[in-house]
Design an enzyme around this catalytic site. Structure first.
Site, PDB file in Angstrom:
ATOM      1  N   HIS A  72       0.887  -1.320   0.035  1.00 22.20           N
ATOM      2  CA  HIS A  72      -0.035  -0.122  -0.020  1.00 22.20           C
ATOM      3  C   HIS A  72       1.126   1.323   0.098  1.00 22.20           C
ATOM      4  O   HIS A  72       1.859   1.244   0.754  1.00 22.20           O
ATOM      5  CB  HIS A  72      -0.993   0.081   1.373  1.00 22.20           C
ATOM      6  CG  HIS A  72      -2.148  -0.974   1.159  1.00 22.20           C
ATOM      7  ND1 HIS A  72      -3.297  -0.620   1.815  1.00 22.20           N
ATOM      8  CD2 HIS A  72      -2.590  -1.811   0.156  1.00 22.20           C
ATOM      9  CE1 HIS A  72      -4.281  -1.392   1.564  1.00 22.20           C
ATOM     10  NE2 HIS A  72      -3.698  -2.130   0.415  1.00 22.20           N
ATOM     11  N   TYR A 201      -9.118   6.072   7.470  1.00 19.99           N
ATOM     12  CA  TYR A 201      -9.132   6.522   8.814  1.00 19.99           C
ATOM     13  C   TYR A 201     -10.362   7.657   8.840  1.00 19.99           C
ATOM     14  O   TYR A 201      -9.936   8.775   8.281  1.00 19.99           O
ATOM     15  CB  TYR A 201      -7.927   6.635   9.499  1.00 19.99           C
ATOM     16  CG  TYR A 201      -6.848   5.620   9.727  1.00 19.99           C
ATOM     17  CD1 TYR A 201      -6.018   5.201   8.574  1.00 19.99           C
ATOM     18  CD2 TYR A 201      -6.728   5.246  10.733  1.00 19.99           C
ATOM     19  CE1 TYR A 201      -5.201   4.164   8.815  1.00 19.99           C
ATOM     20  CE2 TYR A 201      -5.703   4.227  11.058  1.00 19.99           C
ATOM     21  CZ  TYR A 201      -5.185   3.844  10.084  1.00 19.99           C
ATOM     22  OH  TYR A 201      -4.171   2.772  10.202  1.00 19.99           O
ATOM     23  N   PRO A 292      -4.473   0.493  18.625  1.00 26.59           N
ATOM     24  CA  PRO A 292      -4.017  -0.023  17.367  1.00 26.59           C
ATOM     25  C   PRO A 292      -4.076   0.921  16.300  1.00 26.59           C
ATOM     26  O   PRO A 292      -3.775   0.693  15.228  1.00 26.59           O
ATOM     27  CB  PRO A 292      -5.240  -1.111  17.154  1.00 26.59           C
ATOM     28  CG  PRO A 292      -6.325  -0.792  18.074  1.00 26.59           C
ATOM     29  CD  PRO A 292      -5.677  -0.032  19.245  1.00 26.59           C
ATOM     30  N   LYS A 296       0.997  -0.201  15.215  1.00 21.41           N
ATOM     31  CA  LYS A 296       2.229  -0.176  15.594  1.00 21.41           C
ATOM     32  C   LYS A 296       2.817  -1.631  16.376  1.00 21.41           C
ATOM     33  O   LYS A 296       3.879  -1.791  16.479  1.00 21.41           O
ATOM     34  CB  LYS A 296       2.727   1.058  16.517  1.00 21.41           C
ATOM     35  CG  LYS A 296       3.021   2.203  15.840  1.00 21.41           C
ATOM     36  CD  LYS A 296       4.101   2.176  14.971  1.00 21.41           C
ATOM     37  CE  LYS A 296       3.869   3.100  13.706  1.00 21.41           C
ATOM     38  NZ  LYS A 296       4.524   2.496  12.607  1.00 21.41           N
ATOM     39  N   TYR A 382       4.048   6.432  10.404  1.00 19.27           N
ATOM     40  CA  TYR A 382       3.298   5.176  10.080  1.00 19.27           C
ATOM     41  C   TYR A 382       4.231   4.180   9.367  1.00 19.27           C
ATOM     42  O   TYR A 382       3.937   3.094   9.792  1.00 19.27           O
ATOM     43  CB  TYR A 382       1.946   5.778   9.304  1.00 19.27           C
ATOM     44  CG  TYR A 382       0.938   4.776   9.250  1.00 19.27           C
ATOM     45  CD1 TYR A 382       1.090   3.647   8.153  1.00 19.27           C
ATOM     46  CD2 TYR A 382       0.007   4.867   9.771  1.00 19.27           C
ATOM     47  CE1 TYR A 382      -0.080   2.944   7.874  1.00 19.27           C
ATOM     48  CE2 TYR A 382      -1.132   4.052   9.883  1.00 19.27           C
ATOM     49  CZ  TYR A 382      -1.235   3.082   8.852  1.00 19.27           C
ATOM     50  OH  TYR A 382      -2.160   2.117   8.789  1.00 19.27           O
TER      51      TYR A 382
HETATM   52  C1  PHB Z   1      -6.156  -4.032  10.775  1.00 18.53           C
HETATM   53  O1  PHB Z   1      -6.155  -4.316   9.346  1.00 18.53           O
HETATM   54  O2  PHB Z   1      -6.429  -4.642  11.593  1.00 18.53           O
HETATM   55  C2  PHB Z   1      -5.545  -2.621  11.101  1.00 18.53           C
HETATM   56  C3  PHB Z   1      -4.778  -1.802  10.134  1.00 18.53           C
HETATM   57  C4  PHB Z   1      -4.777  -0.507  10.710  1.00 18.53           C
HETATM   58  C5  PHB Z   1      -4.730  -0.101  12.133  1.00 18.53           C
HETATM   59  C6  PHB Z   1      -5.369  -1.125  12.853  1.00 18.53           C
HETATM   60  C7  PHB Z   1      -5.854  -2.307  12.543  1.00 18.53           C
HETATM   61  O3  PHB Z   1      -4.236   1.178  12.378  1.00 18.53           O
END
Ligand code: PHB
Ligand code: APR
Length: 389
Positions: A72, A201, A292, A296, A382
């Site tokens: 990605h 997000y 989450p 990280k 990130y």
């Molecule tokens: C996930 O795909 O489970 C996932 C992706 C990004 C995040 C947290 C969880 O910040």
């Protein structure tokens, strides 16, 4: 029983540490109190930083990741009516990969059981002993119910937040920091193609939402709920309606499909220092937990064991303690960087219910979406800062 490094816990940290040490000619034994099926069934996050991918590939456990992982080039940040893409390669020259932690764990277990060092599932009564000397041991009961003592040169505590290792380290002093957030994530897995090419997000008055994925046909989505929420209160329809509301955007539609797993995850930040007591070293969730939002957790565990493997090789092959003596401080420097970034992402994106907070969050989001400098700071964190920074 005897080995050079006794490893408590067969999650990503313990399994990768065993692999990295094996490649450096150091014997290990991994002790896991759950069954293989249980460990491989745990649903966890799914974003790998570039250094994590490189570490797994260089360790010879990245073939399926290279075949099935999804590279990605960025993420989308959204607030009502606006979805803005952050171009990671353009901002910082790095990208991330989508590949479930469950799959990483399966790949590591398969490699370990295919001619790798001993990996014992279903053990119990695990107890690290005499860690202050140079001949520690791990007492445990094996899957057959037979009491065992594993004599070691070093013990690695990679047994997660609820493990037995951190209390032993804390018994010699140190301190912890903790922040429990006033919200949780309701997460689902669904058999439906992701409705966006990369992660979204989204900040919304009703609460945060995250669109992620596991493959071109499996979506992973989350929405912010109250920590006291019961999963039984959330029908599939209510979940999809909530997600559709929070991701709403003109000309775009959220595809729905069969929900195959749903659960509510608490959110906390936790750090325990130091990450060492004598010949016992902590790595991964045993020493720290991040919310989450910054993706990280797994990457921090990989960073810890990358530092620890190098330090233990220097101690056990060359008798030089310099890297093990500095391990805790070097690991904690990255732990705090990732803890801050995870807190910052969480604070920016989750509704607290306070309208002043909401205006601050929207201002921060607009800043990140309009300033290359602000976007670069998010992108660098990130995608993972270099291990020495
Ligand atoms: C996930 O795909 O489970 C996932 C992706 C990004 C995040 C947290 C969880 O910040
Ligand atoms: N004895 C043996 N094994 C134990 C014990 C014990 N007393 N206590 C816990 N374990 C095992 C758990 O069953 C688990 O398999 O230790 C392992 C710890 O693995 P994780 O909790 O996955 O922690 P870690 O390997 O550090 O990986 C961190 O996992 O939980 C996610 O979000 C977290 O992505 C991060 C990653």
């Amino acid at each position: 029983m005897r080995t050079q490094v006794g490893i408590i816990g067969a999650g990503p940290a313990g399994l990768l540490l065993s692999r990295l040490l094996q490649l450096r000619g150091i014997d290990t034994v991994v002790l896991e109190n759950r069954s293989r099926e249980y460990v491989e069934a745990r649903i966890r996050a799914g974003i790998l930083e570039e250094h994590t991918v490189r570490t797994l590939v260089d360790a010879g456990v990245g073939d399926r990741l290279q075949r099935e992982g999804l590279p990605h080039d960025g993420i989308h940040l959204q607030h009502p009516g606006v979805r803005h893409h952050l171009d990671f390669p353009g901002l910082c020259g790095r990208k991330v990969w989508v590949y479930g932690q469950t799959e990483v764990t399966k790949d590591l277990i398969r490699a370990q059981l295919d001619g790798g060092p001993p990996l014992l599932f279903g053990v119990s009564d695990v107890s690290p002993e005499d860690v202050d000397g140079d001949a520690p041991r791990i007492r445990f009961t094996d899957a057959d119910g037979t009491p065992q003592a594993l004599e070691c040169d070093v013990v690695a505590g990679t047994d997660g937040f609820h493990g037995v290792s951190r209390p032993v380290v804390a018994g010699a002093g140190g301190r912890t920091w903790e922040r429990t957030y006033p919200y949780a994530w309701l997460g689902i897995l669904a058999d439906v193609a992701p409705s966006a090419d990369e992660l979204v997000y989204a900040w919304h008055p009703d609460g945060f939402a995250l669109l992620s994925m596991r493959s071109p046909t499996v979506s992973r989505l989350y929405l912010q709920v109250d920590p006291a929420e019961e999963i039984g209160n959330w029908s599939d329809d209510r979940i999809w309606d909530g997600l559709a509301t929070r991701f709403a955007l003109d000309g775009w539609e959220l595809r729905t499909g069969p929900v195959t797993e749903k659960s509510i995850l608490p959110m906390r930040s936790f750090v325990s220092a130091p990450m060492r007591r004598g010949r016992l070293f902590l790595a991964g969730d045993a020493a720290h937990i991040v919310p989450p939002t910054g993706a990280k957790g797994l990457n921090l565990a990989v960073a810890d064991v990358t530092l620890l493997a190098e330090a233990l090789a220097r101690l056990l092959h060359e008798g030089q303690p310099d890297l093990v003596d500095s391990y805790s401080d070097r690991a904690l420097a990255r732990v705090w960087r990732c803890t801050h970034f995870s807190w910052w992402m969480t604070s920016m994106l989750h509704r607290s219910g306070d309208d002043f907070d909401a205006e601050l969050q929207l201002s921060q989001l607009r800043r990140v979406c309009s300033s290359e400098a602000a976007a670069r700071e998010l992108a660098e964190n990130y995608t993972g800062l270099p291990l020495d920074r």
